[in-house]
Motif scaffolding. Structure first.
Motif, PDB file in Angstrom:
ATOM      1  N   ARG A 644       0.832  -1.201   0.000  1.00  7.34           N
ATOM      2  CA  ARG A 644       0.000   0.000   0.000  1.00  7.34           C
ATOM      3  C   ARG A 644       0.870   1.257   0.000  1.00  7.34           C
ATOM      4  NH1 ARG A 644      -2.633  -0.440   6.027  1.00  7.34           N
ATOM      5  NH2 ARG A 644      -0.955   0.610   7.195  1.00  7.34           N
ATOM      6  N   LYS A 645       0.254   2.347  -0.291  1.00  8.13           N
ATOM      7  CA  LYS A 645       0.941   3.620  -0.468  1.00  8.13           C
ATOM      8  C   LYS A 645       1.677   4.022   0.802  1.00  8.13           C
ATOM      9  CE  LYS A 645      -0.203   8.389  -1.846  1.00  8.13           C
ATOM     10  NZ  LYS A 645      -1.326   9.271  -2.190  1.00  8.13           N
ATOM     11  N   GLY A 646       2.952   4.445   0.669  1.00  9.69           N
ATOM     12  CA  GLY A 646       3.753   4.897   1.798  1.00  9.69           C
ATOM     13  C   GLY A 646       4.613   3.827   2.430  1.00  9.69           C
ATOM     14  N   THR A 647       4.536   2.583   1.959  1.00  9.92           N
ATOM     15  CA  THR A 647       5.398   1.521   2.489  1.00  9.92           C
ATOM     16  C   THR A 647       6.827   1.749   1.987  1.00  9.92           C
ATOM     17  OG1 THR A 647       3.530  -0.002   2.474  1.00  9.92           O
ATOM     18  CG2 THR A 647       5.741  -0.959   2.632  1.00  9.92           C
ATOM     19  N   PHE A 648       7.820   1.629   2.875  1.00  8.85           N
ATOM     20  CA  PHE A 648       9.189   1.950   2.484  1.00  8.85           C
ATOM     21  C   PHE A 648      10.170   1.045   3.209  1.00  8.85           C
ATOM     22  CE2 PHE A 648       8.851   4.039   6.479  1.00  8.85           C
ATOM     23  CZ  PHE A 648      10.136   4.242   6.962  1.00  8.85           C
ATOM     24  N   LEU A 649      11.413   1.042   2.719  1.00  8.54           N
ATOM     25  CA  LEU A 649      12.532   0.363   3.370  1.00  8.54           C
ATOM     26  C   LEU A 649      13.811   1.122   3.035  1.00  8.54           C
ATOM     27  CD1 LEU A 649      14.312  -1.396   1.045  1.00  8.54           C
ATOM     28  CD2 LEU A 649      12.295  -2.827   1.153  1.00  8.54           C
ATOM     29  N   VAL A 650      14.819   0.967   3.887  1.00 11.12           N
ATOM     30  CA  VAL A 650      16.147   1.543   3.675  1.00 11.12           C
ATOM     31  C   VAL A 650      17.151   0.400   3.743  1.00 11.12           C
ATOM     32  CG1 VAL A 650      17.880   3.177   4.491  1.00 11.12           C
ATOM     33  CG2 VAL A 650      15.460   3.734   4.699  1.00 11.12           C
ATOM     34  N   ARG A 651      18.094   0.352   2.817  1.00 13.68           N
ATOM     35  CA  ARG A 651      19.052  -0.754   2.730  1.00 13.68           C
ATOM     36  C   ARG A 651      20.439  -0.198   2.443  1.00 13.68           C
ATOM     37  NH1 ARG A 651      19.944  -1.585  -2.819  1.00 13.68           N
ATOM     38  NH2 ARG A 651      18.419  -0.503  -4.137  1.00 13.68           N
TER      39      ARG A 651
END
Length: 760
Positions: A644-651
């Motif tokens: 869904r909109k706004g789902t994020f991750l940092v790698r």
């Protein structure tokens, strides 16, 4: 509990009397709030969260504006609140935080003076939810019976009431046993359970299950129990004692054999007719009445050219040949030839001159001697000498003060190695001269043998300094290399400092590649097979000694930071695992230098702890982290697609790994493709800043002057606040089920296969 129900009932009655509406919704559900006022499209519409005195605007729809363009004013409702049917407010994923004590929702539309503003009906929202899992679950063994005493503390629950029961089973068993239960337990109560008559030893799964009318949750632990009836049989105990005794005998026998046979150079057995080299020839007594039998001719042994080089020819003087190096021989009537006598002082002088002749041109100081030779010299000079000519005398003659010699004797395990690594101002000629003066023929032979076979010399291993013109070497770090690693040293691989190529193409060859001097000195202090690889066990030991006041470096049990370090290094954590220098440099680039801050804590470890604690967020019943660690862009794209909109991750960014960079992945909706952005790091600036500042920059902003102190601050202030990251999208929800969730949150789901607990 009765008082809580009375308060809730009284509030509902008051709301009913005032004509208010009471809506009940489960946590995580969808809530639609109707607006009962007569809507005027030429006026602005507000939805308020108020207690009648201090209203907080939730949403505003300007006059003549369509419902989908209404603006959200409270950040906690962003991306989950909208208007439908012109005036109805819809809230998705309702949480218990959306409902505050004595506050209610109300629509409102202002009107020009003197008309009174229009207010809608008060709407009171009641969010119900299952109890949170119990916490602080502990156990102790029973004394009167073979059993356990279990305790846990209840967590938050709807209406502050819940029923708590205990269930247990043996490992690999499919049958769960019912334990004690408590009814109507308030939040924060410590409950005690007793498990009796556990007559068999083994591992048990024990769970505390909290339930109310809206669901249940549970917390489980594993217990390794050995009861009185479960001790090993007597025969197994005897076998174990026998194996232990045999091991002790083997170890003691091996130790005495090693002590008896340990010699730097084995002494050859005497040959009949040849006197030892250190003794003068023995004359045959004239008073011996019995003639000696004629021995068979013995061939003259040829000395080993590596141990005893040939002596030079006698020189001609004014009165004939000199006799200082002339061998003395005698011929018996029977034809026996005695071994020629070589004076010990002449041998030492000759070895001294030959060692100087074989000295490479780059070898200027005693600290520049090959590390392999230093270790072997330590094997010769560290043991006590009968005449006292050991490492202490050598250190005193090359200029070490007695106080420093006493410190080395008390603190250092490898004395000779420490002395020679610190002898940065002592010339190699002086070292050879001292070995000759103290009569250490074995040490001189070692130098002659090595440099006659190896006509070159490189910089000492792990020192990293040049051989010429530098007298300020730091030879303390890494000087305690254990001699058990000496078989790993070779003249080509261990003694030369070979540059290491990182994935990004840069080379670790000087101080700048470690970003600061302290990080480089820490790496050099770790013991390993070479400059490029270190043992993980010694890496942890160096952390403890370098940062003794940092619990992240000294306390290894349940240390999430240590788990993250092993993940970055790509090892399991065995003490013989090898840590590569390129992995260590990447760690420095991402999280900062190995240097102590004002409180004595390691900057790098503190930044890792800050990431672990700051990246986790509760989503429903679970704790989720938005940090993904090592992950390819293809895998990140696949995980974000359909979210869904706004789902994020940092790698970790593979293209910016050598400069401490990260990558952001963001979902634009279930129908749109995710987008990815780079987060650049500046590890050299970060290592030079105190207090520490990561100097992270967000590439899409295009403003290099705008930097962020760490990754958590960047996510909270830039990605979740301020202006949208892309179009109108903010980073609001961590990507679920990332691989590092177990390491960061320590959460493990034990609900699979557990029976549902019925209340009494």
């Amino acid at each position: 509990m009765k008082m809580t129900k009375l308060i809730v009932g009284l509030a509902s009655f008051v709301a009913f009397c005032k004509g208010a509406i009471v809506l009940q919704v489960p946590e995580g559900g969808r809530l639609e709030l109707p607006c009962s006022l007569q809507y005027d499209s030429s006026r602005t519409l507000y939805w308020l969260l108020t207690d009648g005195i201090e209203p907080d605007p939730v949403l505003v729809r300007e006059a003549g504006q369509p419902p989908e363009d209404a603006r959200i004013l409270l950040s906690k409702f962003r991306d989950r609140t909208k208007l439908v049917r012109d005036t109805h407010l819809v809230i998705s994923a309702v949480s218990r935080d959306d409902v505050e004590m004595k506050r209610y929702y109300q629509c409102y539309q202002p009107r020009p003076f003197p008309q009174q503003p229009s207010y809608g009906t008060e709407i009171h929202v009641d969010v119900y939810y299952p109890p949170d899992p119990p916490y602080n679950m502990t156990w102790t063994s029973g004394f009167e019976k073979n059993g356990l005493n279990i305790s846990c503390i209840t967590a938050q629950s709807y209406n502050n009431t819940q029923n708590v029961c205990m269930v247990y089973r043996r490992l690999r068993s499919v049958v769960w046993q019912q334990g004690d239960c408590y009814d109507n337990v308030p939040e924060g109560s410590r409950l005690h359970f007793a498990l009796d008559d556990l007559v068999s030893r083994g591992v048990y799964n024990v769970c505390c299950n909290a339930t109310n009318q809206h669901g249940h949750s549970q917390t489980c632990i594993h217990i390794d129990l050995f009861t009185k009836a479960g001790f090993p049989p007597f025969g197994i105990v005897l076998i174990a004692l026998g194996v232990l005794l045999l091991t002790v005998v083997i170890v003691v026998t091996g130790y005495f054999w090693w002590k008896r046979t340990k010699r730097p150079y084995p002494t050859p057995e005497p040959v009949p007719g040849i006197e030892p080299i250190s003794k003068p020839p023995t004359a045959v007594p004239e008073s011996d009445p019995e003639p000696e039998p004629t021995p068979s001719p013995v061939p003259q042994p040829v000395p080993d050219p590596g141990l005893l080089p040939e002596l030079p020819e006698p020189e001609e003087g004014p009165s004939g040949p000199t006799t200082s190096y002339e061998p003395e021989t005698s011929m018996h009537e029977e034809g026996e030839i005695e071994m020629e006598e070589i004076r010990p002082n002449n041998v030492l002088d000759h070895l001294y001159r030959q060692a100087l002749d074989l000295m490479p041109t780059k070898l200027k100081h005693a600290s520049d001697v090959s590390y392999e030779v230093i270790i072997k010299l330590g094997n010769l000079l560290d043991p006590p000498d009968p005449e006292g000519n050991d490492w202490r005398v050598m250190a005193s003659k090359i200029g070490f003060p007695n106080t420093l010699i006493d410190q080395i004797a008390y603190r250092e395990r490898f004395k000779t190695v420490t002395v020679l690594r610190r002898a940065a101002t002592v010339s190699f000629e002086r070292l050879v001269e001292v070995l000759r003066d103290i009569g250490r023929r074995d040490a001189l032979e070692l130098l002659v043998n090595f440099y006659s076979k190896n006509s070159y010399i490189e910089a000492p291993m792990e020192s990293g300094e040049s051989n010429e013109g530098d007298s300020d070497h730091d030879h303390d770090s890494g000087c305690e290399l254990n001699s058990e690693y000496s078989h790993l040293l070779t003249p080509a691989s261990s003694e030369s400092h070979q540059p290491v190529i990182l994935p990004g193409g840069s080379m670790v060859d000087d101080i700048d590649d470690f970003f600061c001097e302290e990080s480089k000195m820490f790496w050099q202090s770790v013991k390993g097979t070479s400059y490029q690889t270190k043992f993980y066990f010694h890496f942890i030991t160096a952390m403890k000694s370098t940062f003794p006041n940092d619990p992240l470096a000294t306390q290894l049990k349940n240390n999430k930071v240590l788990k993250l370090i092993k993940y970055i290094f790509g090892i399991k954590g065995d003490k013989r695992d090898l840590v590569k220098v390129e992995k260590f440099v990447q760690l420095l680039g991402w999280f900062g230098p190995f240097i102590a801050d004002d409180s004595g804590r390691c900057v790098c470890l503190s930044q890792m702890e800050s990431l672990i604690e700051g990246s986790t967020k509760r989503v429903g019943k679970r704790l989720e982290s938005w940090f993904a660690g090592y992950m390819t862009s293809e895998e990140a794209h696949s995980r974000l697609r359909g979210q869904r909109k706004g789902t994020f991750l940092v790698r970790f960014s593979s293209s910016l790994a050598d400069s401490g960079g990260f990558a952001l992945g963001l979902s634009l909706g279930e129908e749109d493709e995710p987008v990815h952005f780079n987060i650049e790091g500046h590890p050299k600036k970060a290592a030079a800043s105190m207090p520490f500042h990561s100097h992270l920059t967000f590439v899409p902003d295009g403003d290099l002057r705008k930097t962020y102190s760490d990754l958590v601050t960047f996510v909270k202030s830039r990605l979740q606040g301020g202006h949208p990251v892309y179009r109108d999208v903010f980073c609001t929800r961590p990507c679920p089920d990332l691989p590092l969730n177990v390491t960061f949150t320590g959460y493990e789901d034990h609900t699979d296969g557990l029976p549902s607990i019925k209340r009494n």
